[in-house]
Motif scaffolding. Structure first.
Motif, PDB file in Angstrom:
ATOM      1  N   VAL A  40       0.840  -1.208   0.000  1.00 42.65           N
ATOM      2  CA  VAL A  40       0.000   0.000   0.000  1.00 42.65           C
ATOM      3  C   VAL A  40       0.866   1.246   0.000  1.00 42.65           C
ATOM      4  N   PRO A  41       0.921   1.987  -1.106  1.00 43.64           N
ATOM      5  CA  PRO A  41       1.715   3.220  -1.144  1.00 43.64           C
ATOM      6  C   PRO A  41       1.130   4.276  -0.206  1.00 43.64           C
ATOM      7  N   GLY A  42       1.983   4.966   0.520  1.00 44.10           N
ATOM      8  CA  GLY A  42       1.545   6.077   1.364  1.00 44.10           C
ATOM      9  C   GLY A  42       1.005   5.679   2.713  1.00 44.10           C
ATOM     10  N   THR A 112     -13.272  -4.846   2.797  1.00 42.33           N
ATOM     11  CA  THR A 112     -12.869  -4.427   1.461  1.00 42.33           C
ATOM     12  C   THR A 112     -12.232  -5.598   0.725  1.00 42.33           C
ATOM     13  N   GLY A 113     -11.879  -5.363  -0.518  1.00 39.95           N
ATOM     14  CA  GLY A 113     -11.264  -6.397  -1.350  1.00 39.95           C
ATOM     15  C   GLY A 113     -10.771  -5.775  -2.633  1.00 39.95           C
ATOM     16  N   ASP A 124      -6.569  -2.932  -7.961  1.00 38.79           N
ATOM     17  CA  ASP A 124      -7.229  -1.949  -7.104  1.00 38.79           C
ATOM     18  C   ASP A 124      -7.106  -2.253  -5.613  1.00 38.79           C
ATOM     19  N   GLY A 125      -6.444  -3.352  -5.270  1.00 40.79           N
ATOM     20  CA  GLY A 125      -6.328  -3.719  -3.872  1.00 40.79           C
ATOM     21  C   GLY A 125      -5.644  -2.695  -2.997  1.00 40.79           C
ATOM     22  N   PRO A 126      -4.450  -2.190  -3.355  1.00 38.74           N
ATOM     23  CA  PRO A 126      -3.762  -1.230  -2.485  1.00 38.74           C
ATOM     24  C   PRO A 126      -4.587   0.021  -2.189  1.00 38.74           C
ATOM     25  N   ALA A 127      -5.226   0.586  -3.197  1.00 40.44           N
ATOM     26  CA  ALA A 127      -6.036   1.788  -2.973  1.00 40.44           C
ATOM     27  C   ALA A 127      -7.220   1.495  -2.061  1.00 40.44           C
ATOM     28  N   GLY A 151     -13.514   1.551  -3.953  1.00 41.23           N
ATOM     29  CA  GLY A 151     -13.450   2.675  -4.870  1.00 41.23           C
ATOM     30  C   GLY A 151     -13.597   4.004  -4.154  1.00 41.23           C
ATOM     31  N   GLU A 152     -13.136   4.073  -2.896  1.00 43.36           N
ATOM     32  CA  GLU A 152     -13.175   5.267  -2.043  1.00 43.36           C
ATOM     33  C   GLU A 152     -14.600   5.674  -1.674  1.00 43.36           C
TER      34      GLU A 152
END
Length: 326
Positions: A40-42, A112-113, A124-127, A151-152
Protein backbone atom coordinates in the motif's frame (compact mmCIF):
# COMPACT_ATOMS: atom_id res chain seq x y z
CA UNK A 1 4.78 5.36 15.92
CA UNK A 2 3.69 8.09 18.38
CA UNK A 3 1.98 6.87 21.54
CA UNK A 4 -1.33 8.40 20.44
CA UNK A 5 -1.32 6.83 16.96
CA UNK A 6 -4.62 5.33 15.87
CA UNK A 7 -4.43 1.53 15.80
CA UNK A 8 -6.07 -0.55 13.07
CA UNK A 9 -6.07 -4.33 12.72
CA UNK A 10 -6.04 -5.68 9.16
CA UNK A 11 -7.41 -9.22 8.98
CA UNK A 12 -6.96 -11.14 5.74
CA UNK A 13 -9.38 -13.87 4.65
CA UNK A 14 -7.94 -14.39 1.16
CA UNK A 15 -9.83 -13.66 -2.04
CA UNK A 16 -8.81 -11.83 -5.21
CA UNK A 17 -7.06 -9.11 -3.25
CA UNK A 18 -4.67 -11.79 -1.92
CA UNK A 19 -4.29 -13.65 -5.22
CA UNK A 20 -1.46 -13.81 -7.73
CA UNK A 21 -1.29 -15.50 -11.11
CA UNK A 22 0.17 -19.01 -11.09
CA UNK A 23 2.39 -20.55 -13.77
CA UNK A 24 -0.04 -23.43 -14.11
CA UNK A 25 -2.78 -20.93 -14.94
CA UNK A 26 -5.34 -19.03 -12.90
CA UNK A 27 -4.97 -16.89 -9.79
CA UNK A 28 -5.07 -18.32 -6.26
CA UNK A 29 -4.73 -16.76 -2.77
CA UNK A 30 -1.02 -16.54 -1.97
CA UNK A 31 -0.48 -13.16 -0.29
CA UNK A 32 -0.43 -12.77 3.47
CA UNK A 33 -1.87 -9.83 5.39
CA UNK A 34 1.72 -8.53 5.69
CA UNK A 35 2.08 -8.70 1.91
CA UNK A 36 -1.15 -6.78 1.38
CA UNK A 37 -0.22 -4.00 3.78
CA UNK A 38 3.34 -3.77 2.44
CA UNK A 39 1.96 -3.11 -1.05
CA UNK A 40 0.00 0.00 0.00
CA UNK A 41 1.72 3.22 -1.14
CA UNK A 42 1.55 6.08 1.36
CA UNK A 43 0.40 3.97 4.29
CA UNK A 44 3.43 4.90 6.38
CA UNK A 45 2.62 8.58 5.90
CA UNK A 46 -0.78 8.21 7.57
CA UNK A 47 0.70 7.72 11.04
CA UNK A 48 -1.71 4.83 11.64
CA UNK A 49 -0.37 1.87 13.61
CA UNK A 50 -1.37 -1.16 11.53
CA UNK A 51 -1.48 -4.66 13.01
CA UNK A 52 -1.84 -7.58 10.60
CA UNK A 53 -3.57 -10.90 11.09
CA UNK A 54 -3.68 -13.87 8.70
CA UNK A 55 -7.03 -15.47 9.40
CA UNK A 56 -7.87 -17.49 6.28
CA UNK A 57 -6.57 -17.85 2.72
CA UNK A 58 -9.75 -18.82 0.92
CA UNK A 59 -11.68 -17.63 -2.11
CA UNK A 60 -14.68 -15.56 -1.01
CA UNK A 61 -17.02 -18.25 -2.34
CA UNK A 62 -15.61 -20.81 0.13
CA UNK A 63 -16.10 -18.84 3.35
CA UNK A 64 -18.61 -20.36 5.76
CA UNK A 65 -20.79 -19.27 8.67
CA UNK A 66 -18.37 -20.86 11.18
CA UNK A 67 -15.50 -18.93 9.55
CA UNK A 68 -17.31 -15.63 9.88
CA UNK A 69 -18.58 -16.24 13.40
CA UNK A 70 -15.05 -17.10 14.49
CA UNK A 71 -13.90 -13.89 12.78
CA UNK A 72 -16.48 -11.89 14.72
CA UNK A 73 -15.30 -13.40 18.00
CA UNK A 74 -11.70 -12.56 17.09
CA UNK A 75 -12.62 -8.96 16.30
CA UNK A 76 -14.28 -8.56 19.69
CA UNK A 77 -11.00 -9.50 21.44
CA UNK A 78 -8.86 -6.88 19.66
CA UNK A 79 -7.76 -3.72 21.48
CA UNK A 80 -7.63 -1.40 18.48
CA UNK A 81 -9.47 1.67 17.22
CA UNK A 82 -10.78 -0.02 14.08
CA UNK A 83 -10.67 -3.20 12.03
CA UNK A 84 -10.26 -3.83 8.29
CA UNK A 85 -11.25 -7.21 6.85
CA UNK A 86 -9.93 -8.06 3.39
CA UNK A 87 -11.57 -10.86 1.44
CA UNK A 88 -12.89 -12.08 -1.88
CA UNK A 89 -15.54 -9.85 -3.41
CA UNK A 90 -17.95 -12.71 -4.15
CA UNK A 91 -19.29 -12.65 -0.60
CA UNK A 92 -18.32 -9.23 0.76
CA UNK A 93 -21.95 -8.19 1.14
CA UNK A 94 -22.71 -11.30 3.20
CA UNK A 95 -19.65 -10.93 5.44
CA UNK A 96 -20.34 -7.24 6.05
CA UNK A 97 -23.98 -7.79 7.01
CA UNK A 98 -23.18 -10.75 9.25
CA UNK A 99 -20.54 -8.73 11.09
CA UNK A 100 -23.01 -5.86 11.38
CA UNK A 101 -25.47 -8.21 13.09
CA UNK A 102 -23.13 -9.98 15.51
CA UNK A 103 -20.67 -7.29 16.62
CA UNK A 104 -21.40 -4.59 19.15
CA UNK A 105 -19.77 -1.33 20.14
CA UNK A 106 -18.75 1.80 18.28
CA UNK A 107 -15.48 0.55 16.78
CA UNK A 108 -15.50 0.85 12.97
CA UNK A 109 -15.37 -2.47 11.11
CA UNK A 110 -14.57 -2.12 7.41
CA UNK A 111 -14.69 -4.85 4.76
CA UNK A 112 -12.87 -4.43 1.46
CA UNK A 113 -11.26 -6.40 -1.35
CA UNK A 114 -10.24 -6.07 -4.97
CA UNK A 115 -11.70 -6.81 -8.36
CA UNK A 116 -8.25 -7.13 -9.96
CA UNK A 117 -5.61 -9.39 -8.43
CA UNK A 118 -2.11 -8.19 -7.65
CA UNK A 119 -0.68 -9.60 -10.90
CA UNK A 120 -3.01 -7.53 -13.10
CA UNK A 121 -2.55 -4.06 -14.53
CA UNK A 122 -4.50 -1.54 -12.50
CA UNK A 123 -4.80 -3.74 -9.42
CA UNK A 124 -7.23 -1.95 -7.10
CA UNK A 125 -6.33 -3.72 -3.87
CA UNK A 126 -3.76 -1.23 -2.48
CA UNK A 127 -6.04 1.79 -2.97
CA UNK A 128 -8.98 -0.02 -1.41
CA UNK A 129 -6.90 -1.13 1.58
CA UNK A 130 -5.60 2.39 2.16
CA UNK A 131 -9.10 3.90 2.03
CA UNK A 132 -10.39 1.14 4.31
CA UNK A 133 -7.61 1.71 6.86
CA UNK A 134 -8.29 5.45 6.85
CA UNK A 135 -11.97 4.77 7.44
CA UNK A 136 -11.33 2.27 10.23
CA UNK A 137 -9.00 4.72 11.95
CA UNK A 138 -11.36 7.68 11.73
CA UNK A 139 -13.50 8.92 14.57
CA UNK A 140 -16.12 9.91 11.99
CA UNK A 141 -16.83 6.23 11.24
CA UNK A 142 -17.47 5.29 14.86
CA UNK A 143 -20.91 4.00 15.71
CA UNK A 144 -21.89 3.15 12.13
CA UNK A 145 -21.63 -0.60 12.43
CA UNK A 146 -19.90 -2.52 9.67
CA UNK A 147 -19.30 -0.80 6.33
CA UNK A 148 -17.83 -1.72 2.96
CA UNK A 149 -15.20 0.57 1.45
CA UNK A 150 -14.59 0.18 -2.26
CA UNK A 151 -13.45 2.68 -4.87
CA UNK A 152 -13.18 5.27 -2.04
CA UNK A 153 -16.93 5.00 -1.42
CA UNK A 154 -18.31 3.96 1.98
CA UNK A 155 -21.39 1.73 1.89
CA UNK A 156 -23.60 0.59 4.77
CA UNK A 157 -23.48 -3.20 5.25
CA UNK A 158 -27.26 -3.50 5.02
CA UNK A 159 -27.51 -1.81 1.62
CA UNK A 160 -24.34 -2.75 -0.23
CA UNK A 161 -24.48 -5.15 -3.18
CA UNK A 162 -22.05 -6.47 -5.76
CA UNK A 163 -23.73 -5.43 -9.00
CA UNK A 164 -21.07 -6.19 -11.62
CA UNK A 165 -19.01 -9.33 -12.21
CA UNK A 166 -15.73 -7.64 -13.19
CA UNK A 167 -15.82 -3.84 -12.86
CA UNK A 168 -13.66 -2.10 -10.22
CA UNK A 169 -16.82 -0.13 -9.38
CA UNK A 170 -18.80 -3.31 -8.76
CA UNK A 171 -20.13 -2.29 -5.33
CA UNK A 172 -23.16 -0.05 -5.11
CA UNK A 173 -25.97 0.53 -2.68
CA UNK A 174 -29.44 1.99 -2.67
CA UNK A 175 -30.08 4.80 -1.86
CA UNK A 176 -26.33 5.34 -2.27
CA UNK A 177 -23.00 5.51 -0.40
CA UNK A 178 -23.15 6.85 3.14
CA UNK A 179 -19.74 8.50 2.73
CA UNK A 180 -16.50 8.61 0.83
CA UNK A 181 -12.75 9.12 1.23
CA UNK A 182 -11.18 12.11 -0.51
CA UNK A 183 -7.92 14.01 0.03
CA UNK A 184 -7.03 11.58 2.83
CA UNK A 185 -10.18 12.51 4.73
CA UNK A 186 -13.16 10.35 5.64
CA UNK A 187 -16.43 12.16 4.99
CA UNK A 188 -19.70 10.72 6.31
CA UNK A 189 -22.90 11.89 4.64
CA UNK A 190 -25.50 9.76 6.43
CA UNK A 191 -25.70 7.23 9.23
CA UNK A 192 -27.57 3.93 8.83
CA UNK A 193 -30.20 2.88 11.32
CA UNK A 194 -29.16 0.44 14.01
CA UNK A 195 -29.29 -3.21 12.96
CA UNK A 196 -30.67 -6.00 15.16
CA UNK A 197 -27.96 -7.54 17.32
CA UNK A 198 -27.47 -11.30 17.51
CA UNK A 199 -25.06 -12.69 20.11
CA UNK A 200 -22.49 -14.75 18.15
CA UNK A 201 -21.77 -17.05 21.08
CA UNK A 202 -25.40 -18.14 20.94
CA UNK A 203 -25.23 -19.09 17.27
CA UNK A 204 -24.31 -22.72 17.77
CA UNK A 205 -27.21 -24.72 16.34
CA UNK A 206 -26.97 -26.18 12.86
CA UNK A 207 -29.20 -24.67 10.19
CA UNK A 208 -29.80 -25.02 6.49
CA UNK A 209 -31.35 -22.16 4.55
CA UNK A 210 -31.79 -21.26 0.91
CA UNK A 211 -32.93 -18.50 -1.43
CA UNK A 212 -35.53 -19.49 -4.02
CA UNK A 213 -35.74 -17.02 -6.88
CA UNK A 214 -39.17 -16.98 -8.46
CA UNK A 215 -39.31 -17.05 -12.25
CA UNK A 216 -42.10 -16.87 -14.75
CA UNK A 217 -43.90 -20.19 -15.12
CA UNK A 218 -42.98 -21.59 -11.67
CA UNK A 219 -45.56 -24.14 -10.54
CA UNK A 220 -44.46 -24.89 -6.97
CA UNK A 221 -42.86 -28.27 -7.69
CA UNK A 222 -39.34 -27.13 -6.85
CA UNK A 223 -40.58 -25.40 -3.70
CA UNK A 224 -42.01 -28.71 -2.46
CA UNK A 225 -38.68 -30.44 -3.14
CA UNK A 226 -36.62 -27.69 -1.51
CA UNK A 227 -38.84 -27.68 1.54
CA UNK A 228 -37.72 -31.20 2.44
CA UNK A 229 -34.10 -30.07 2.76
CA UNK A 230 -34.10 -26.68 4.55
CA UNK A 231 -35.00 -25.27 7.95
CA UNK A 232 -35.93 -21.88 6.57
CA UNK A 233 -36.45 -20.28 3.18
CA UNK A 234 -36.18 -16.87 1.55
CA UNK A 235 -38.40 -16.32 -1.48
CA UNK A 236 -36.98 -13.78 -3.92
CA UNK A 237 -40.29 -12.71 -5.37
CA UNK A 238 -41.31 -10.54 -8.31
CA UNK A 239 -41.68 -6.80 -7.79
CA UNK A 240 -43.02 -5.80 -4.40
CA UNK A 241 -43.55 -9.40 -3.24
CA UNK A 242 -45.51 -11.38 -5.83
CA UNK A 243 -45.36 -15.00 -7.00
CA UNK A 244 -47.27 -17.04 -9.62
CA UNK A 245 -50.65 -18.28 -8.41
CA UNK A 246 -49.43 -21.85 -8.94
CA UNK A 247 -46.87 -21.37 -6.14
CA UNK A 248 -49.34 -20.23 -3.50
CA UNK A 249 -50.30 -23.66 -2.15
CA UNK A 250 -46.67 -24.78 -1.86
CA UNK A 251 -45.70 -21.60 0.00
CA UNK A 252 -48.72 -21.90 2.28
CA UNK A 253 -47.63 -25.42 3.21
CA UNK A 254 -44.01 -24.40 3.76
CA UNK A 255 -44.98 -21.42 5.94
CA UNK A 256 -46.77 -23.84 8.30
CA UNK A 257 -43.57 -25.90 8.68
CA UNK A 258 -40.80 -23.29 8.78
CA UNK A 259 -40.09 -19.56 8.59
CA UNK A 260 -40.48 -18.35 4.98
CA UNK A 261 -39.24 -14.83 4.30
CA UNK A 262 -40.80 -12.84 1.47
CA UNK A 263 -38.24 -10.59 -0.24
CA UNK A 264 -38.06 -8.78 -3.56
CA UNK A 265 -35.66 -9.91 -6.25
CA UNK A 266 -35.43 -6.34 -7.64
CA UNK A 267 -32.47 -5.33 -5.46
CA UNK A 268 -34.05 -2.25 -3.91
CA UNK A 269 -37.34 -1.07 -2.49
CA UNK A 270 -39.71 -2.67 0.01
CA UNK A 271 -41.98 -5.66 0.08
CA UNK A 272 -45.44 -4.09 0.22
CA UNK A 273 -48.13 -5.16 2.67
CA UNK A 274 -51.59 -4.26 1.39
CA UNK A 275 -51.44 -2.71 -2.07
CA UNK A 276 -52.35 -5.80 -4.11
CA UNK A 277 -54.91 -8.47 -3.28
CA UNK A 278 -54.74 -11.16 -5.96
CA UNK A 279 -53.68 -14.75 -5.13
CA UNK A 280 -49.88 -14.66 -4.92
CA UNK A 281 -49.79 -10.95 -4.07
CA UNK A 282 -47.88 -9.60 -1.07
CA UNK A 283 -51.02 -9.22 1.11
CA UNK A 284 -52.17 -12.74 0.20
CA UNK A 285 -48.79 -14.31 1.01
CA UNK A 286 -48.37 -12.44 4.30
CA UNK A 287 -51.85 -13.54 5.34
CA UNK A 288 -50.78 -17.14 4.64
CA UNK A 289 -47.93 -16.89 7.16
CA UNK A 290 -44.96 -15.67 5.14
CA UNK A 291 -42.77 -13.10 6.90
CA UNK A 292 -41.95 -9.79 5.22
CA UNK A 293 -38.26 -9.18 4.51
CA UNK A 294 -39.06 -5.45 4.31
CA UNK A 295 -36.26 -3.74 2.36
CA UNK A 296 -33.66 -6.47 2.89
CA UNK A 297 -32.54 -8.03 -0.37
CA UNK A 298 -32.79 -11.85 -0.52
CA UNK A 299 -29.08 -12.41 0.22
CA UNK A 300 -29.18 -10.28 3.38
CA UNK A 301 -32.53 -11.75 4.42
CA UNK A 302 -30.97 -15.21 4.29
CA UNK A 303 -28.03 -14.09 6.48
CA UNK A 304 -30.40 -12.77 9.14
CA UNK A 305 -32.68 -15.82 8.94
CA UNK A 306 -29.76 -18.25 9.10
CA UNK A 307 -28.25 -16.57 12.17
CA UNK A 308 -31.59 -16.56 13.95
CA UNK A 309 -32.05 -20.26 13.25
CA UNK A 310 -28.52 -20.90 14.53
CA UNK A 311 -29.60 -19.30 17.82
CA UNK A 312 -32.63 -21.67 17.91
CA UNK A 313 -35.09 -18.81 17.45
CA UNK A 314 -38.65 -19.97 16.77
CA UNK A 315 -40.92 -18.58 14.06
CA UNK A 316 -42.51 -16.00 16.37
CA UNK A 317 -39.10 -14.69 17.46
CA UNK A 318 -37.98 -14.54 13.83
CA UNK A 319 -41.14 -12.61 12.93
CA UNK A 320 -40.44 -10.13 15.72
CA UNK A 321 -36.88 -9.48 14.52
CA UNK A 322 -37.90 -9.02 10.89
CA UNK A 323 -40.74 -6.71 11.95
CA UNK A 324 -38.19 -4.24 13.35
CA UNK A 325 -36.65 -3.70 9.91
CA UNK A 326 -37.55 -0.46 8.19
Amino acid sequence: MPDNARRVAVISLGGTIAMTAQTAGGATPTLSADDLVAAVPGLADTGIDVQVHDFRRLPGASLSFPDLLELAETIETLTVDGVVVTQGTDTIEETAYLLDLVTAGAMPIVVTGAMRNASMAGADGPANVLAAIRTAASTEAQGMGCVVVFGEEIHAARWVRKTHATSPTAFTSYPGPIGYVAEDRVRILARPSTAPTIAPQGATASARTAVFTVGIGEDGTLLHVLGDHVDGLVVAAFGAGHVPMACVDALTDLAKRMPVILATRTGSGPVLRQTYGFPGSESDLLARGLISGSTLDPVKARILLHLLLMTSADKEQILQVFSTLS
